[in-house]
Design a protein around this motif. Structure first.
Motif, PDB file in Angstrom:
ATOM      1  N   LEU A  57      23.523  32.841 -57.094  1.00 24.26           N
ATOM      2  CA  LEU A  57      24.253  31.580 -57.104  1.00 24.26           C
ATOM      3  C   LEU A  57      23.260  30.440 -57.252  1.00 24.26           C
ATOM      4  CD1 LEU A  57      26.862  32.160 -54.280  1.00 24.26           C
ATOM      5  CD2 LEU A  57      27.234  32.209 -56.739  1.00 24.26           C
ATOM      6  N   ILE A  58      23.654  29.412 -57.972  1.00 22.38           N
ATOM      7  CA  ILE A  58      22.772  28.295 -58.266  1.00 22.38           C
ATOM      8  C   ILE A  58      23.072  27.145 -57.316  1.00 22.38           C
ATOM      9  CG2 ILE A  58      22.083  26.624 -60.011  1.00 22.38           C
ATOM     10  CD1 ILE A  58      22.908  28.740 -62.103  1.00 22.38           C
ATOM     11  N   LYS A  59      22.036  26.693 -56.628  1.00 19.80           N
ATOM     12  CA  LYS A  59      22.146  25.542 -55.747  1.00 19.80           C
ATOM     13  C   LYS A  59      21.660  24.331 -56.538  1.00 19.80           C
ATOM     14  CE  LYS A  59      20.370  23.804 -51.387  1.00 19.80           C
ATOM     15  NZ  LYS A  59      19.474  24.080 -50.264  1.00 19.80           N
ATOM     16  N   GLY A  60      22.474  23.323 -56.639  1.00 16.41           N
ATOM     17  CA  GLY A  60      22.084  22.146 -57.411  1.00 16.41           C
ATOM     18  C   GLY A  60      22.517  22.271 -58.857  1.00 16.41           C
ATOM     19  N   GLU A  61      21.796  21.586 -59.707  1.00  7.46           N
ATOM     20  CA  GLU A  61      22.126  21.551 -61.132  1.00  7.46           C
ATOM     21  C   GLU A  61      21.598  22.791 -61.843  1.00  7.46           C
ATOM     22  OE1 GLU A  61      23.999  19.306 -62.891  1.00  7.46           O
ATOM     23  OE2 GLU A  61      24.464  18.577 -60.883  1.00  7.46           O
ATOM     24  N   PRO A  62      22.432  23.465 -62.614  1.00  8.40           N
ATOM     25  CA  PRO A  62      21.960  24.632 -63.369  1.00  8.40           C
ATOM     26  C   PRO A  62      21.228  24.208 -64.641  1.00  8.40           C
ATOM     27  CG  PRO A  62      24.271  24.281 -63.798  1.00  8.40           C
ATOM     28  CD  PRO A  62      23.866  23.262 -62.767  1.00  8.40           C
ATOM     29  N   GLU A  63      20.460  25.119 -65.178  1.00  5.04           N
ATOM     30  CA  GLU A  63      19.834  24.930 -66.490  1.00  5.04           C
ATOM     31  C   GLU A  63      20.831  25.443 -67.515  1.00  5.04           C
ATOM     32  OE1 GLU A  63      16.746  23.691 -67.217  1.00  5.04           O
ATOM     33  OE2 GLU A  63      16.392  23.269 -65.114  1.00  5.04           O
ATOM     34  N   ILE A  64      21.274  24.589 -68.418  1.00  3.73           N
ATOM     35  CA  ILE A  64      22.257  24.983 -69.426  1.00  3.73           C
ATOM     36  C   ILE A  64      21.595  24.952 -70.790  1.00  3.73           C
ATOM     37  CG2 ILE A  64      24.459  24.418 -70.505  1.00  3.73           C
ATOM     38  CD1 ILE A  64      25.268  23.178 -67.808  1.00  3.73           C
TER      39      ILE A  64
END
Length: 65
Positions: A13-20
């Protein structure tokens, strides 16, 4: 409600902004640039525990005062 993203490579799970990243017109979501590069070059998925072992063997810890 907070929307949580999951990394396409490691599954965490990603905490904060993901890299897209957009590849061939489709958006892909990663927790870091590192996971994107591993997925891009088709590296076998590595578990978090194995990654920590690799860092322990190959990296030097830096202490901040």
């Amino acid at each position: 409600m907070v929307k949580t993203e999951k990394c396409e490579y490691c599954g965490r799970l990603i905490k904060g902004e993901p890299e897209i990243f957009t590849r061939r017109g489709k958006e892909h979501v990663y927790c870091s640039d590192f996971c994107f590069k591993l997925h891009f070059y088709d590296a076998p998925t590595i578990s978090y525990e194995d990654l920590q072992k690799m860092y322990e063997l190959r990296c030097i810890s830096v202490q901040f005062d």
